[in-house]
Design an enzyme around this catalytic site. Structure first.
Site, PDB file in Angstrom:
ATOM      1  N   THR A   1       0.801  -1.218   0.000  1.00 46.45           N
ATOM      2  CA  THR A   1       0.000   0.000   0.000  1.00 46.45           C
ATOM      3  C   THR A   1       0.838   1.273   0.000  1.00 46.45           C
ATOM      4  O   THR A   1       0.345   2.332  -0.348  1.00 46.45           O
ATOM      5  CB  THR A   1      -0.895   0.010   1.249  1.00 46.45           C
ATOM      6  OG1 THR A   1      -0.084  -0.386   2.365  1.00 46.45           O
ATOM      7  CG2 THR A   1      -2.034  -0.960   1.109  1.00 46.45           C
TER       8      THR A   1
ATOM      9  N   LEU B   1      -1.213  11.692   2.003  1.00 47.86           N
ATOM     10  CA  LEU B   1       0.168  11.584   2.489  1.00 47.86           C
ATOM     11  C   LEU B   1       1.150  11.423   1.344  1.00 47.86           C
ATOM     12  O   LEU B   1       2.295  11.863   1.429  1.00 47.86           O
ATOM     13  CB  LEU B   1       0.281  10.392   3.450  1.00 47.86           C
ATOM     14  CG  LEU B   1      -0.592  10.500   4.706  1.00 47.86           C
ATOM     15  CD1 LEU B   1      -0.632   9.171   5.433  1.00 47.86           C
ATOM     16  CD2 LEU B   1      -0.077  11.606   5.621  1.00 47.86           C
TER      17      LEU B   1
ATOM     18  N   GLY C   1      -8.742   6.740   6.123  1.00 48.34           N
ATOM     19  CA  GLY C   1      -8.450   5.528   5.370  1.00 48.34           C
ATOM     20  C   GLY C   1      -8.723   5.704   3.895  1.00 48.34           C
ATOM     21  O   GLY C   1      -9.569   6.493   3.485  1.00 48.34           O
TER      22      GLY C   1
ATOM     23  N   GLU D   1      -9.657   1.082   0.830  1.00 50.94           N
ATOM     24  CA  GLU D   1     -10.860   0.339   0.458  1.00 50.94           C
ATOM     25  C   GLU D   1     -11.906   1.187  -0.245  1.00 50.94           C
ATOM     26  O   GLU D   1     -12.746   0.671  -0.983  1.00 50.94           O
ATOM     27  CB  GLU D   1     -11.472  -0.287   1.728  1.00 50.94           C
ATOM     28  CG  GLU D   1     -10.566  -1.329   2.348  1.00 50.94           C
ATOM     29  CD  GLU D   1     -10.928  -1.673   3.787  1.00 50.94           C
ATOM     30  OE1 GLU D   1     -11.143  -0.730   4.579  1.00 50.94           O
ATOM     31  OE2 GLU D   1     -10.998  -2.866   4.109  1.00 50.94           O
TER      32      GLU D   1
END
Lengths: 328, 729
Positions: free
Chosen positions: B472, B616, B688, B691
């Site tokens: 990831t 990020l 997050g 997903e």
């Protein structure tokens, strides 16, 4: 995978001799056999490697056709200038199959002998008359969306999975087969694969000790060449239904119609009545519906694969549309 | 020293935007990328270990019953066979994510076809594989048991149930109402790297190289399974070739390799075959979902119903949380949300990328498309009219909410036509062409995490945590946070992950990895900055660090004067988790073509616009979105686990027969990252992302299929057979 002996064959006769022994198998590209050996679907005691016996050449024949060596790779055939120019249906069929990496290894003879993708055949914990005669057919009453709607039997409803042979059936190519004593025989591709009947473990007419030497294409046929492969995923997937067609139209009437079908049966399906029906008539939706009626006259679904029957009809209409567009 | 920070308040004051290094958010290539593409990044099974024996699992060939006898005599006589491990401590199922304890053991009790029951160990892999096949297992077969949800009465998951107002009345009174039932099929994670473990035992410490996502939980699961203390175990997962939920908990090969290594006093490696991974590791449950939507004449929802039926093995607590985002995505004062679980004997159901929304959103968003059509409202506009100003069930404020921006910016970038949405309007040759869209939503999670950051006297930094990088981008984003905070170029930073000798990270799962470990790293870096500032006699807020220098003056090397500064950051989400509803939001837009003759569907182009807090790393964030959209394509068109209706065994057990998209199925994809700060999502204002990219995407394709050819399909995947069955003549 079981432990096995390995020998390198030095000639077709040598290979034929080695495979006269029961539990001996030939290996060329190995793209199908090695997978099946890992799963113990195939458990040869002896592997005879024919990778270095030659027979990889693609050469013109005296009658204007093309002889494709049994060990010519799928890639070599698909990119061969004469195949591309004179037999585009074959190039397209090959390129519609597998992946580039597999086609680089897979051979012409091996591809003809490719075994079914039936889920119950490739799982040795399941019953399968093809793999283990008398054990039953797991696919009947099981998951059977990939399975045959034509020519199946109570013993087996598997399909022949390949693309290349479907095009070869439409082109009416012949398989040249050699034996240990140097004798040769030739069999039309249309008759090379068998229907399962009550001996589903026999995929084709090769006898023990016989080796495919080449496939001979007849002189090029006039007409449009079409290969359609219907599949859920757009690559690296086996055909739900495929059609290879060589169709010529002159003065508004069909003068040639050679069609073969994949994904429907235990062999590339060819029905001579379809050609008889189509030749001489003007292409039309009504005519192609009658062709579909003939093709699917005895079609029988198993549940999950019922859709193949209307899909084959629609795929035929798609071929018609291509013919009309190209004829216009 | 450990600095503990519990976040009870939104992090409105955040350093990351005011630092001088300028590396945060930048599209840096992965720092481990070169090692991966040159084959020098070792995966679990690739470590070279002397005298390593090879183990292969023996799996059950019945669905339900008891192993009476395992006949090992024949196998033991085969060349190279060292042992057959039969041990009640072998696990019979994978552990669910965050289980923190052993899953069901006692493998002699068989609950699903393909359940591991023993391990054969041999000198070579080939010997072990053959021997495993030759072992005759005698069973007491319990005979017919339920293998499809329709065979059993389902249990209502009461914690999930919401009944508010009167949905039946709302439906009856609605200006526009939709009542539609959808099905989705089971999915596999289908990670490239199969499950693998290599265990070594030196009499005191068990060292296991494994392919795992959450070492912080996995170490406890393994300790519990084999009955030794976690302090005697070291787990290493430096590189993981895809997890997608399938490696959240330990699975059978980890325990089997460990027990074999301890029993045989030599290293043992166990690699599952592709078939074993498919039939023994977590599946995503199939679902049946009923959607009821009631709207007034403006298209505003007055009633919202979502009922789902999922399945799992007896004894498993996990029920695919289909309704997760349905609880807050849309308003409607009359609500009925019910989740039911059927106990059946297929392999374990558990987390597969985006558990819940991955299948819940495609059903909901397909139903929304029907509502838009009935109400004559543009689908984008319908969603804009139904954005709640607070969580409609819990009444909580949203931590941030970018759905409207995603819808508007996505529509504009895609070139969405807000005009007539009549189906079957555009045809090119054999192909019907159409467009569709859907909202995206995925709950945001954040977890406790620790990381140690050491600023070395030589002006480099080392980060240590047992956090994993499952492909990831964790290595890279951690380096970017440290680089930003301490004024270092990323190449000066060594990120050391995936080793339980380091402080406990949060693990990779539930999309919480980056925000959680990033917050811990941030805490550690703040502590280091405090120390540096103290040495300089200034305030931390005045400390300007860049390229290894403090301000325009001293270098860090000079400032450190031969000593390291090491700080462990311990981040814990506090009341922010209770005080806010937090979710990532987005919108998908798709154009597809559907073949008139064959029903084949191909995606022409697809765009996703996503808002998930701070970005990020723009490159790895985008890659996560691309991967999610690709999964959406697979779910919409091809992916389905197929189970034999008689004994429940999985038939399509490899990558040739379980159809994930290939390159040719995936067109040029466009991703818009809508930059925002979400101070209540995590200390670093990030949410997050892993997903969100697949939570609803399949519906944009389904809706585009309808728009293209008029086939309204209620069953995923939308195969040629289903398209043809639903296509008007």
């Amino acid at each position: 995978m079981r432990a096995f002996d390995y020998r390198r064959a030095h000639s077709p006769e040598d290979a034929a001799r080695l495979t006269q022994a029961p539990e001996a198998m030939l290996i060329a590209g190995g793209t199908n056999l090695l997978d099946l050996m890992k799963l113990q679907v195939e458990t040869p005691e002896l592997l005879a490697d024919i990778g270095r016996i030659g027979f990889a050449e693609i050469i013109d024949t005296d009658d204007g056709g093309l002889s494709i060596g049994a060990l010519a790779t799928n890639t070599a055939v698909a990119i061969h200038p004469r195949v591309r120019r004179d037999y585009p249906v074959l190039a397209r069929a090959i390129l519609a199959g597998a992946t580039q990496q597999l086609r680089n290894r897979a051979t012409t003879g091996g591809n003809l002998c490719q075994r079914t993708r039936c889920f119950y055949f490739t799982d040795i914990d399941q019953p399968c008359n093809k793999r283990e005669p008398g054990s039953g057919c797991g696919a009947i009453g099981g998951v059977n969306k990939l399975h045959a709607v034509l020519g199946a039997s109570d013993h087996c409803i598997a399909t022949y999975p390949g693309d290349m042979a479907v095009a070869m059936a439409a082109l009416d190519a012949r398989v040249i087969i050699g034996a240990a004593d140097g004798q040769q025989r030739s069999v039309p591709v249309r008759d090379f694969h068998r229907l399962p009947g009550d001996t589903p473990w026999r995929d084709n007419v090769l006898d023990p000790g016989e080796v495919i030497l080449a496939v001979e294409l007849p002189a090029p046929l006039e007409g449009m060449q079409i290969y359609r492969k219907v599949r859920e995923r757009s690559s690296y997937a086996f055909a739900l239904v495929s059609i290879a067609a060589v169709i010529a139209v002159e003065n508004g009437a069909i003068t040639r119609a050679e069609l073969a079908f994949g994904g429907l049966a235990h062999k590339p399906w060819h029905d001579p009545r379809i050609s008889e029906l189509l030749v001489g008539s003007a292409p039309s939706a009504e005519l192609f519906d009658r062709a579909a009626d003939l093709l699917l006259e005895s079609a029988e679904g198993q549940g999950d694969n019922d859709f193949k029957i209307p899909l084959a009809r629609r795929a035929l209409h798609a071929v018609l549309a291509q013919v009309m567009e190209q004829a216009a | 020293m450990t600095v503990h920070f519990k976040q009870d308040q939104p992090a409105t004051d955040n350093r990351l935007d005011t630092m001088a290094q300028g590396v945060i958010g930048k599209p840096l290539p992965r720092i481990e990328g070169l090692a991966k593409v040159t084959g020098t990044a070792p995966y679990a099974a690739e470590y070279v270990c002397e005298n390593c024996a090879e183990g292969v699992l023996v799996t059950a060939t019945i669905t339900r019953g008891t192993v009476v006898r395992v006949d090992i005599d024949g196998a033991m006589r085969m060349p190279g066979v060292v042992a057959v491990i039969e041990d009640d401590r072998l696990i019979a199922r994978p552990a669910q994510g965050t289980a923190n304890e052993a899953p069901k053991q006692q493998p002699r009790t068989v609950c699903y076809w393909g359940q591991p029951i023993a391990l054969v160990v041999a000198e070579t892999f080939e010997q072990a594989r053959d021997a495993a096949r030759r072992i005759a297992v005698e069973y007491r077969d319990d005979g017919d048991v339920a293998v499809t949800p329709a065979e059993v009465a389902a249990e209502e998951q009461e914690d999930e149930t919401v009944r508010e107002g009167n949905l039946d009345k709302a439906m009856a009174d609605a200006a526009f109402a939709v009542d539609a039932t959808y099905t989705t099929q089971g999915h596999a994670s289908a990670a490239m790297e199969p499950h693998a473990a290599m265990a070594q035992w030196d009499g005191r410490t068990l060292t296991v190289h494994a392919s795992l996502q959450m070492l912080n939980y996995n170490i406890c699961e393994l300790a519990d399974a084999i009955g030794i203390g976690a302090e005697n175990i070291r787990l290493i997962s430096r590189f993981v070739g895809g997890g997608f939920g399938s490696k959240l908990g330990i699975s059978e090969e980890v325990v089997a390799a460990s027990l074999a290594a301890m029993q045989l006093q030599r290293p043992v490696r166990v690699v599952m075959s592709r078939q074993q991974v498919f039939q023994g590791i977590m599946r995503r449950s199939e679902t049946t979902q009923r959607l009821r939507l009631a709207a007034n004449s403006d298209g505003a929802l007055t009633g919202f119903g979502h009922e789902a039926l999922v399945s799992n093995l007896p004894g498993e607590e996990f029920a695919e949380p289909v309704l997760q985002s349905s609880h807050f995505l849309y308003p409607g004062e009359n609500r009925e949300l019910v989740l039911k679980l059927a106990r059946i004997h297929r392999m374990t159901a558990g987390s597969v990328r985006a558990p819940g929304e991955a299948v819940g959103m495609p059903a909901l968003e397909a139903a929304m498309d029907i509502l838009a059509e009935k109400a004559g409202i543009d689908p984008v506009e319908l969603r804009l009219r139904n954005i709640p100003d607070k969580d409609p069930e819990r009444g909580l404020p949203f931590s941030s909410h970018k759905l409207a921006e995603c819808l508007r910016q996505g529509a504009e970038a895609f070139g969405w036509d807000h005009g007539s949405r009549l189906a079957r309007q555009r045809r090119e040759g054999e192909w019907w062409i159409g467009t569709g869209m859907a909202s995206a939503a995925r709950v945001h999670n954040v977890a406790e995490a620790k990381a140690r950051v050491t600023l070395k006297a030589d002006g480099t930094a080392v980060v240590e945590t047992d956090m994993t990088d499952i492909g990831t981008g964790t290595y890279t984003v951690v380096a970017q946070i440290v680089g930003e905070m301490l004024g270092l170029r990323p190449e000066r930073i060594l990120v050391d992950l995936g080793d339980t000798r380091h402080p406990r990270g949060p693990g990779s799962g539930g999309s919480w990895g980056a925000a959680s470990i990033g917050s811990a790293v941030y805490v550690a870096c703040m502590a280091i900055r405090e120390k540096l500032a103290a040495q300089l006699g200034t305030d931390e807020s005045q400390l300007r660090l860049s390229d290894g220098k403090a301000g325009d003056g001293q270098t860090l090397v000079e400032l450190l004067d031969g000593s390291d500064i090491a700080q462990t950051g311990h981040y814990e989400p506090g009341r922010i988790k209770d005080d806010f509803a937090a979710s990532g939001f987005g919108a998908f837009f798709a154009q597809v073509r559907v073949n008139h003759y064959t029903g084949e569907t191909r995606v022409d182009r697809m765009l996703g616009a996503f808002g998930f807090g701070r970005v990020l790393n723009a490159k790895t964030a985008r890659s996560q979105c691309l991967g999610g959209i690709t999964w959406s394509i697979g779910m919409a068109l091809t992916e389905a686990l197929e189970f034999d209706p008689r004994d429940g065994h999985l038939v399509n057990r490899d990558l040739a027969e379980y159809h994930v998209p290939v390159h040719r199925d995936v067109p040029d994809l466009d991703v818009i990252l809508i930059e925002e700060r979400d101070p209540a999502a995590s200390f670093i204002q990030a949410k997050g992302i892993g997903e969100l990219g697949m939570c609803g995407g399949a519906a944009s394709i389904a809706n585009a299929i309808y728009n293209a050819c008029g086939a309204r399909i209620f069953d995923y995947p939308m195969t040629p057979a289903r398209v043809l069955a639903a296509m008007p003549d």
